[in-house]
Enzyme design. Structure first.
Site, PDB file in Angstrom:
ATOM      1  N   HIS A 363       0.793  -1.234   0.000  1.00  0.00           N
ATOM      2  CA  HIS A 363       0.000   0.000   0.000  1.00  0.00           C
ATOM      3  C   HIS A 363       0.818   1.273   0.000  1.00  0.00           C
ATOM      4  CE1 HIS A 363      -4.181  -1.375   0.501  1.00  0.00           C
ATOM      5  NE2 HIS A 363      -3.628  -2.443   1.060  1.00  0.00           N
ATOM      6  N   ARG A 555      -6.443  11.993   5.517  1.00  0.00           N
ATOM      7  CA  ARG A 555      -5.488  12.158   6.606  1.00  0.00           C
ATOM      8  C   ARG A 555      -4.562  13.332   6.315  1.00  0.00           C
ATOM      9  NH1 ARG A 555      -5.177   8.036  10.554  1.00  0.00           N
ATOM     10  NH2 ARG A 555      -3.545   9.371  11.399  1.00  0.00           N
TER      11      ARG A 555
HETATM   12  C1  LIG Z   1     -12.086   7.244   1.610  1.00  0.00           C
HETATM   13  C2  LIG Z   1     -11.610   7.602   2.954  1.00  0.00           C
HETATM   14  C3  LIG Z   1     -10.243   7.803   3.191  1.00  0.00           C
HETATM   15  C4  LIG Z   1      -9.205   7.717   2.087  1.00  0.00           C
HETATM   16  O1  LIG Z   1      -9.075   8.995   1.484  1.00  0.00           O
HETATM   17  P1  LIG Z   1      -7.837   9.363   0.542  1.00  0.00           P
HETATM   18  O2  LIG Z   1      -8.222  10.689  -0.024  1.00  0.00           O
HETATM   19  O3  LIG Z   1      -7.769   8.303  -0.505  1.00  0.00           O
HETATM   20  O4  LIG Z   1      -6.632   9.431   1.395  1.00  0.00           O
HETATM   21  C5  LIG Z   1      -9.833   8.137   4.453  1.00  0.00           C
HETATM   22  N1  LIG Z   1     -10.721   8.269   5.462  1.00  0.00           N
HETATM   23  C6  LIG Z   1     -12.041   8.103   5.279  1.00  0.00           C
HETATM   24  C7  LIG Z   1     -12.961   8.286   6.429  1.00  0.00           C
HETATM   25  C8  LIG Z   1     -12.534   7.755   4.027  1.00  0.00           C
HETATM   26  O5  LIG Z   1     -13.855   7.585   3.859  1.00  0.00           O
END
Ligand SMILES: *Cc1c(COP(=O)(O)O)cnc(C)c1O
Length: 815
Positions: A363, A555
Site C-alpha cells: 500500500h 489524513r
Molecule cells: C475514503 C476515505 C479515506 C481515504 O481517502 P484518501 O483521499 O484516498 O486518502 C480516508 N478516510 C475516510 C474516512 C474515508 O472515507
C-alpha cells in the site's frame, strides 16, 4: 397480525410488528426517550433478524459447494455505520420508513444514533470495508479477519485551532451487529522458548514451551451482499486472559496481583494504533499483529481439520489468505509453524502450502512506512517464529546466490534481515518471499514498485507481480450517500448500475441533455445545502451554495500536501485584498482530516488552516469571495455528506507518493471534478473521464525524482511574485499575530532544498490550474457536462471491478 412470506420460507410478522416486539419485549421499553438509542437498537435487531437466516444459508452453501475460501487479513476495517448499509442491501427502505411512522420518527434520525465502527485509520481500512461489500455482492466466499478494538480511531476536536484527541469508546452503548462466538475461541502464545525433541517415530521436532497464552474470542459481524442471498462474515478477535494464574505468584499469596495481571492480556485489543503511514515499532503493535495472524490461521485450519481430518493435500487449492499490507505478514511464519509443529509436516511440504496460499497487497512507496521489527523484540516475544524466519531467509538467500552468484550487494539488499546496529526484520521482504502474488493498488504504484522498491524481487519473480487498482463500493458511495442522484440515474438508465459497474457509462449519453443537466445541478445544490448545514453546525462558518465547494478531506500528511492547498487559499486572500478579482470564482474551501497524534508538523498544518480560516472569514472584504473551514472529526459518516456536496475534489499529492487514493473515486462518482497531480489512481481517473474533464498540474513522478539534488525552493519563491507575497504573509506573522513563531516549521519545510514533497515546485502550476477551474466553473453548462461525465465514467472505480480482478487473477489462480 399480517403475515408475509420471508425469503427463507419462515413466516414472520410485518416489519412493523417485529420492530415493536424488539422495542417492547427485547429491550423492554415503554415509549421514546429523547435519544433514539432504543429505537435504533430495536430497528437494528429487526433488520439483523433478516440477515441471520441468509447468513446461515450462506454458510451452508459454502460448506456444500467447497469453493476456494479467501481470508482477508487486515489490522483495519473502517466500516462506518451498518444499519443504513443493511437497509439498502436488503431493499428494506420503504418498509422501514413505514414501520417508523408509529414512532413518528424518520429513518435518518434513527440512523444518526449509530456510532461509526472506526476500526481503521483511513484509506487502507476503508478499502477493506469496501472490499467486503463487493465480495458479498459478487457472492464470493470471503471472510474478513480483524481485531475488535475497544477504542477505534480517536475523535478529533479542534481547540484554539489545534487538534485535540479524545477516545472513541464505540462499544459503550453495545453493538447490535456483533455475535460473540465463544465456542470458536483460540489460544495464542507469546514469550517462552523453542524446545527441540524427538517424536515417537524418532523425528526431530520443535515445540513452543513456557509461553504466556492469551485467548482470542471471535465476534462475528454479518456482511450482506447487495440484494442477493449472500451474507458473509467479518470475524473480529478480542483478547481475553486465560483462567490460569501465575502459580508462583498465587502460591506466594498474591492472589489479587495475579488476577490484576490478567489485564495485560486484554490490553492487546484495547486500542487501534492511530498512525497513518509510519510505524513506530511498539511491542503492543507486534502483539496485535501476531494475535490476529495466529488466531485467524488457527480458525481456518481448525475448520479444515474438522471437515477433512489431517489430510492437507487440497488445503492450498481450497484456501487463500490476502494480506492487507505487511501488517499481518507474520502469518507467513505462523502458517509454517502450525503445519510443522502442530501437524507434523516437513519444511518442504509446509513451505509449498504456505507459498500457494499467501498473497500480499502493498500500500505504500514511502520508505518510512515500510515495517521492520527488531530481531531482539521478536526473539523475546515470538521466539519460535524467529527460528522459522531465519530458516526462510537462509533458503531464500541461497536461491538469490544461485541466481546472481557473487552479487553480495544484492543478497544484502534482498535479505529479510536488515543488518547493522540492531538487526531488523523487513516485513515486506518476508511477505514477498512467502506469497505467490504481490500487488500494488494503482497502475503507477505497481509500476514504481517493479522499477524501484521491489526491483530485485521483480527480476527474480516477475510472475508474482500484478496490479489491482483500488475501487470503492457504489452502494455506500453513491446509492446510499446520494439518494437523489441515485433516483435520477435510475430514471435515466435503470438501476442495474448498482451491481453492474459498466452500466454507469450509459450516463454519457446525457452529458449534453440540458433537462438532465438541470436536474443534476439541482441535486448538487441540495447536497451542497446539506454539507453547508454540517459545516455551519460543526465549524460555525456559513457556506453559500452559490459559491464553488472546493474540498480536501483525507489524513493530514506532508505528502498529501494540504499545505499547497493552504498556499492557494492565502494567494486568493491576497488577490482579493489587492483588488485583483478579475476572473475569480467565489469559493468555499473545506478541509478535514486527522493527524497522527505524534506528527507535529501535520498538527501545525491543522492550526495553520484554522488560523487562515479565521482571518479570511472575519474579513468583510472577503465575504463574497472566500470562505474557509476545517471540519473536525473526519470519518466515514462525514464523508457520506461531504462527497455528495463537493464541486471540486483536491487530489494534489506529490507525484509518486500516493499509492492510489480512494477518496478521489468517491468524489468522482458523485460528480465532483478533480484537480490533481499525475499520482496514484488520479492517472486512471483522468484516462477514464478524458483530459478535458480533469484539471491536471504539477511534476510527474519521474520529474520529482529528476529534480532531486538541484531543487532550489528559495529561488522559485524569489522568482514568483505571487508565491513571494504568500510567503511574506505566512512568515510575517499575518496569521499568527499573538502566537509568535508557531508557523516557522511550516515555512522552513517549504524552503528546504531537501523538501521531499516539493511544494514550492508545484505552486505555479497549481495556481494556474486553479484559475482554469475558476473559469470553467463560471460556465454552468460546461461544468455540468464535466460533472456528469465524471459520474458516468466512474464505473471503473467500483470495488466490484477491483474484486473481480482479485478473483480472476489471484484467488482463482493456482500458484
Ligand atoms: C475514503 C476515505 C479515506 C481515504 O481517502 P484518501 O483521499 O484516498 O486518502 C480516508 N478516510 C475516510 C474516512 C474515508 O472515507
Amino acid at each position: 397480525m399480517t403475515k408475509e412470506p420471508n425469503t427463507i420460507g419462515v413466516n414472520r410478522g410485518s416489519l412493523q410488528d417485529e420492530l415493536q416486539n424488539h422495542f417492547e419485549l427485547t429491550l423492554g421499553r415503554d415509549g421514546l426517550d429523547g435519544s433514539h438509542h432504543y429505537l435504533y437498537n430495536a430497528l437494528a435487531l429487526t433488520v439483523r433478524d433478516q440477515l441471520v437466516a441468509k447468513w446461515r444459508q450462506t454458510r451452508a452453501r459454502y460448506k456444500a459447494e467447497k469453493p476456494r475460501r479467501v481470508n482477508y487479513l487486515s489490522l483495519e476495517f473502517l466500516m462506518g455505520r451498518s444499519l443504513n448499509n443493511a437497509v439498502l442491501n436488503l431493499d428494506l427502505e420503504d418498509k422501514v420508513r413505514e414501520a417508523l411512522k408509529q414512532y413518528a420518527c424518520d429513518l435518518e434520525e434513527v440512523e444518526a444514533a449509530e456510532m461509526d465502527a472506526g476500526l481503521g485509520n483511513g484509506g487502507l481500512g476503508r478499502l477493506a470495508a469496501c472490499f467486503l461489500d463487493s465480495c458479498a455482492s459478487l457472492e464470493l466466499p470471503v471472510t474478513g479477519y480483524g481485531i475488535r478494538y475497544q477504542y477505534g480511531m480517536f475523535h478529533q476536536k479542534i481547540k484554539n485551532g489545534y487538534q485535540v484527541e479524545t477516545p472513541d469508546h464505540w462499544l459503550r452503548n453495545g453493538n447490535p451487529w456483533e455475535f460473540e462466538s465463544p465456542e470458536n475461541t483460540r489460544r495464542v502464545q507469546f514469550f517462552g522458548r523453542s524446545e527441540y525433541y524427538k517424536d515417537e517415530k524418532g523425528r526431530q521436532k520443535v515445540r513452543w514451551v513456557d509461553s504466556h497464552d492469551v485467548l482470542a474470542v471471535p465476534y462475528d459481524m454479518p456482511v450482506p451482499g447487495y440484494r442477493n442471498d449472500t451474507v458473509n462474515t467479518l470475524r473480529l478477535w478480542k483478547a481475553e486472559a486465560t483462567d490460569e494464574f501465575d502459580l508462583e505468584e498465587f502460591n506466594a499469596g498474591s492472589y489479587t496481583d495475579a488476577v490484576a495481571e490478567k489485564n495485560q492480556a486484554e490490553q492487546i485489543t484495547m486500542v487501534l494504533y492511530p498512525n497513518d503511514v509510519s510505524e513506530q515499532g511498539k511491542v503492543l503493535r507486534l502483539r496485535q499483529q501476531y494475535f490476529l495472524a495466529s488466531a485467524s490461521l488457527q480458525d481456518v485450519i481448525c475448520r479444515w481439520v474438522n471437515r477433512n481430518g489431517k489430510d492437507f493435500t487440497e488445503f492450498a487449492e481450497q484456501n487463500a489468505f490476502q494480506l492487507n499490507d505487511t501488517h499481518p505478514t507474520v502469518a507467513v511464519p505462523e502458517l509454517m509453524r502450525l503445519l510443522m509443529d502442530e501437524y507434523g509436516f516437513g519444511w518442504e511440504q509446509a513451505w509449498a502450502i504456505t507459498t500457494k496460499t499467501m498473497a500480499y497487497t502493498n500500500h505504500t512507496l514511502l520508505p518510512e512506512a515500510l515495517e521492520t521489527w527488531s530481531v531482539d523484540l521478536f526473539s523475546e516475544l515470538l521466539p519460535r517464529l524467529l527460528d522459522i524466519i531465519y530458516e526462510i531467509n537462509a533458503r531464500f538467500l541461497t536461491e538469490v546466490a544461485e541466481r546472481w552468484p557473487g552479487d553480495y550487494d544484492r543478497q544484502q539488499r534482498m535479505s529479510i534481515i536488515e543488518e547493522g546496529h540492531g538487526r531488523r526484520i523487513r516485513m515486506a521482504h518476508l511477505a514477498i518471499v512467502g506469497s505467490y502474488s504481490v500487488n500494488g493498488v494503482a497502475a503507477l504504484h505497481t509500476d514504481l514498485l517493479k522499477r524501484g522498491l521491489f526491483a530485485d524481487f521483480f527480476q527474480l519473480w516477475p510472475e508474482k507481480f500484478n496490479n489491482k487498482t483500488n475501487g470503492v463500493t457504489p452502494r455506500r458511495w453513491l446509492a446510499h450517500c446520494n439518494p437523489e442522484l441515485k433516483d435520477l440515474i435510475n430514471e435515466s438508465i435503470g438501476d442495474e448500475w448498482v451491481h453492474d459497474h459498466q452500466q454507469l457509462s450509459k450516463l454519457r449519453a446525457f452529458a449534453d441533455d440540458s433537462a438532465f443537466a438541470k436536474k443534476f445541478l439541482t441535486i448538487k445544490t441540495r447536497n451542497k445545502k446539506r454539507l453547508a448545514q454540517m459545516v455551519s453546525e460543526k465549524c460555525d462558518v456559513s457556506f453559500d451554495t452559490s459559491m464553488m465547494f472546493d474540498v480536501q478531506v483525507k489524513r493530514i500528511h506532508e505528502y498529501k500536501r494540504q499545505l499547497l492547498n493552504v498556499l492557494h487559499v492565502i494567494h486568493l486572500y491576497d488577490r482579493v485584498r489587492r483588488g485583483d478579482t478579475e476572473g475569480m470564482q467565489p469559493r468555499c474551501v473545506l478541509f478535514g482530516g486527522k493527524a497522527a497524534p505524534g506528527y507535529a508538523l501535520a498538527k501545525t498544518f491543522i492550526k495553520l488552516i484554522n488560523n487562515v480560516a479565521q482571518v479570511v472569514n472575519r474579513d468583510p472584504q472577503l465575504q463574497d469571495w472566500l470562505k474557509v473551514a476545517f471540519l473536525p472529526d473526519y470519518c466515514v459518516t462525514a464523508m457520506e455528506t461531504i462527497c455528495a456536496g463537493t464541486d471540486l475534489s483536491e487530489q494534489i499529492s506529490t507525484a509518486g507518493k500516493e499509492a492510489s487514493g480512494t477518496g478521489n473515486m468517491k468524489f468522482m462518482m458523485n460528480g465532483a471534478v478533480t484537480i490533481g497531480t499525475l499520482d496514484g489512481a488520479n492517472i486512471e481517473i483522468r484516462e477514464q473521464v478524458g483530459d478535458d474533464n480533469f484539471f491536471l498540474f504539477g511534476l510527474t513522478a519521474d520529474g520529482v525524482e529528476a529534480m532531486k539534488g538541484d531543487y532550489d525552493p528559495n529561488r522559485i519563491i524569489d522568482e514568483d511574485p505571487d508565491l513571494s507575497r504568500v510567503m511574506n504573509l505566512l512568515e510575517g506573522g499575518h496569521f499568527n499575530l499573538f502566537e509568535n513563531g508557531i508557523f516557522d516549521p511550516v515555512s522552513a519545510s517549504i524552503r528546504s532544498a531537501t523538501d521531499p514533497w516539493m511544494t514550492a515546485a508545484d505552486f505555479r502550476s497549481y495556481i494556474e490550474a486553479q484559475q482554469q477551474v475558476a473559469e470553467a466553473y463560471q460556465n454552468k453548462q460546461a461544468w455540468a457536462r464535466m460533472s456528469i461525465l465524471n459520474t458516468a465514467c466512474s464505473g471503473h472505480f467500483s470495488s466490484d471491478r477491483t474484486i473481480s480482478e482479485y478473483r480472476d487473477d489471484i484467488w482463482h489462480k493456482q500458484a
